[in-house]
Design an enzyme around this catalytic site. Sequence first.
Site, mmCIF file in Angstrom:
data_model
loop_
_atom_site.group_PDB
_atom_site.id
_atom_site.type_symbol
_atom_site.label_atom_id
_atom_site.label_comp_id
_atom_site.label_asym_id
_atom_site.label_seq_id
_atom_site.Cartn_x
_atom_site.Cartn_y
_atom_site.Cartn_z
ATOM 1 N N LYS A 8 -6.205 -4.400 -1.919
ATOM 2 C CA LYS A 8 -6.268 -5.524 -0.925
ATOM 3 C C LYS A 8 -6.009 -4.595 0.699
ATOM 4 O O LYS A 8 -6.310 -5.236 1.175
ATOM 5 C CB LYS A 8 -4.505 -6.373 -1.462
ATOM 6 C CG LYS A 8 -4.971 -7.583 -2.738
ATOM 7 C CD LYS A 8 -4.237 -8.532 -2.370
ATOM 8 C CE LYS A 8 -2.557 -7.530 -2.467
ATOM 9 N NZ LYS A 8 -1.916 -6.731 -3.573
ATOM 10 N N ARG A 83 1.776 -15.795 -2.498
ATOM 11 C CA ARG A 83 1.757 -14.988 -3.340
ATOM 12 C C ARG A 83 2.701 -15.605 -4.509
ATOM 13 O O ARG A 83 2.993 -15.805 -5.213
ATOM 14 C CB ARG A 83 2.404 -13.812 -3.108
ATOM 15 C CG ARG A 83 2.114 -12.700 -2.814
ATOM 16 C CD ARG A 83 2.985 -11.216 -2.858
ATOM 17 N NE ARG A 83 2.545 -9.692 -3.395
ATOM 18 C CZ ARG A 83 2.570 -9.193 -2.660
ATOM 19 N NH1 ARG A 83 2.307 -9.646 -1.044
ATOM 20 N NH2 ARG A 83 2.653 -7.879 -2.813
ATOM 21 N N ARG A 122 -0.299 6.391 -5.782
ATOM 22 C CA ARG A 122 0.195 6.339 -3.954
ATOM 23 C C ARG A 122 0.866 7.096 -3.701
ATOM 24 O O ARG A 122 2.110 6.935 -4.031
ATOM 25 C CB ARG A 122 0.010 5.015 -4.632
ATOM 26 C CG ARG A 122 0.230 4.382 -2.577
ATOM 27 C CD ARG A 122 -0.428 2.940 -2.408
ATOM 28 N NE ARG A 122 0.825 1.677 -2.985
ATOM 29 C CZ ARG A 122 0.235 0.354 -2.881
ATOM 30 N NH1 ARG A 122 -0.760 0.018 -2.491
ATOM 31 N NH2 ARG A 122 1.555 -0.700 -3.674
ATOM 32 N N ARG A 152 5.958 5.005 -2.501
ATOM 33 C CA ARG A 152 7.051 4.007 -2.066
ATOM 34 C C ARG A 152 8.442 3.166 -2.915
ATOM 35 O O ARG A 152 7.581 3.670 -4.577
ATOM 36 C CB ARG A 152 5.500 2.384 -1.888
ATOM 37 C CG ARG A 152 6.297 1.690 -0.480
ATOM 38 C CD ARG A 152 4.071 1.078 -0.949
ATOM 39 N NE ARG A 152 4.982 0.236 -1.392
ATOM 40 C CZ ARG A 152 3.734 -1.303 -1.587
ATOM 41 N NH1 ARG A 152 2.289 -1.058 -0.480
ATOM 42 N NH2 ARG A 152 3.987 -2.495 -1.919
ATOM 43 N N ARG A 163 6.682 -5.834 -10.946
ATOM 44 C CA ARG A 163 5.120 -6.208 -9.904
ATOM 45 C C ARG A 163 3.905 -7.471 -10.547
ATOM 46 O O ARG A 163 3.806 -8.249 -10.650
ATOM 47 C CB ARG A 163 5.145 -5.344 -8.940
ATOM 48 C CG ARG A 163 6.535 -5.387 -8.047
ATOM 49 C CD ARG A 163 5.814 -4.431 -6.826
ATOM 50 N NE ARG A 163 4.717 -4.103 -6.489
ATOM 51 C CZ ARG A 163 3.569 -2.949 -6.243
ATOM 52 N NH1 ARG A 163 4.177 -1.882 -6.393
ATOM 53 N NH2 ARG A 163 2.685 -3.183 -5.240
HETATM 54 P P1 AMP Z 1 3.065 -5.653 -0.694
HETATM 55 O O1 AMP Z 1 2.962 -4.056 -0.093
HETATM 56 O O2 AMP Z 1 2.313 -6.795 -0.304
HETATM 57 O O3 AMP Z 1 2.508 -5.032 -1.663
HETATM 58 O O4 AMP Z 1 4.394 -6.162 -1.031
HETATM 59 C C1 AMP Z 1 5.147 -5.648 -1.525
HETATM 60 C C2 AMP Z 1 6.720 -6.339 -1.304
HETATM 61 O O5 AMP Z 1 7.080 -7.114 -0.089
HETATM 62 C C3 AMP Z 1 6.594 -7.571 -2.564
HETATM 63 O O6 AMP Z 1 6.668 -6.890 -3.321
HETATM 64 C C4 AMP Z 1 7.024 -8.106 -2.461
HETATM 65 O O7 AMP Z 1 9.016 -7.422 -2.844
HETATM 66 C C5 AMP Z 1 7.257 -8.632 -0.925
HETATM 67 N N1 AMP Z 1 5.974 -9.547 -0.564
HETATM 68 C C6 AMP Z 1 4.649 -9.242 0.438
HETATM 69 N N2 AMP Z 1 4.287 -10.145 0.572
HETATM 70 C C7 AMP Z 1 5.283 -10.993 0.153
HETATM 71 C C8 AMP Z 1 4.761 -12.864 -0.166
HETATM 72 N N3 AMP Z 1 3.769 -13.035 0.193
HETATM 73 N N4 AMP Z 1 5.880 -13.468 -0.994
HETATM 74 C C9 AMP Z 1 6.943 -12.189 -0.977
HETATM 75 N N5 AMP Z 1 7.377 -11.550 -1.447
HETATM 76 C C10 AMP Z 1 6.450 -11.417 -1.041
#
Ligand code: AMP
Length: 204
Positions: A8, A83, A122, A152, A163
């Site tokens: 994404k 999400r 990653r 990360r 996740r």
């Molecule tokens: P990402 O980089 O999009 O994989 O997001 C990393 C982490 O940020 C996720 O595992 C959540 O803990 C938090 N996060 C990001 N976007 C959201 C969202 N829309 N709703 C809730 N938590 C989020």
Amino acid sequence: MGTPGAGKGTQAKLLADRFGASHISTGDVLRDAVRGGSPLGLEAKRYMEQGLLVPDDVVIGIVAERLDAADCQGGFLLDGFPRTVAQAKALDALLARRGQPLGGVLLIALPREEALGRLAGRRVCAQCGAMSQATVAPTGRCDRCGGRLVQRADDREETVRHRMEIYERETAPVLEHYRAAGLLREIDGTGSREDVFQRVAASV
Ligand code: AMP
């Protein structure tokens, strides 16, 4: 939209560059807040480290504020949001108020095993936050700024399992929300990032 590791963030950046749209990644906003040690960061960290979702009201607030910024008036691309179905409904309401409907929802589809493989490899630059794969950055240094590449915290195996489960439980129903609205476009996420980007660009 897409599972963790589907690509994404990579595709969103390419797409936003191609179309001159603002790229809004809730994950990036939250990671910046964690790095900066702000009250938002301190709250978000507890959830992110465990692979849990940050509460809806927090992320909805972030997006609402971000959409008001001048650079979003000409168009924007949301990455990693919504999400949950509650977030999707809040976004519908926000956009209806602004008279700015969603143009489309892209789902990058990648088999789970492949997504898990990408997440395991990653790496992220501790300095500038750029993402790369361990195999293409064998020096362990960021090819943009020379910063140290690290994994990360939420890409560790145990957290990734969480996740993925949360994606199935909380985020998969959001796809139905957009499928029912006729907005969902599914893209094959296999292959190189250039291959995937060709499909993404052709779908918009
Ligand atoms: P990402 O980089 O999009 O994989 O997001 C990393 C982490 O940020 C996720 O595992 C959540 O803990 C938090 N996060 C990001 N976007 C959201 C969202 N829309 N709703 C809730 N938590 C989020």
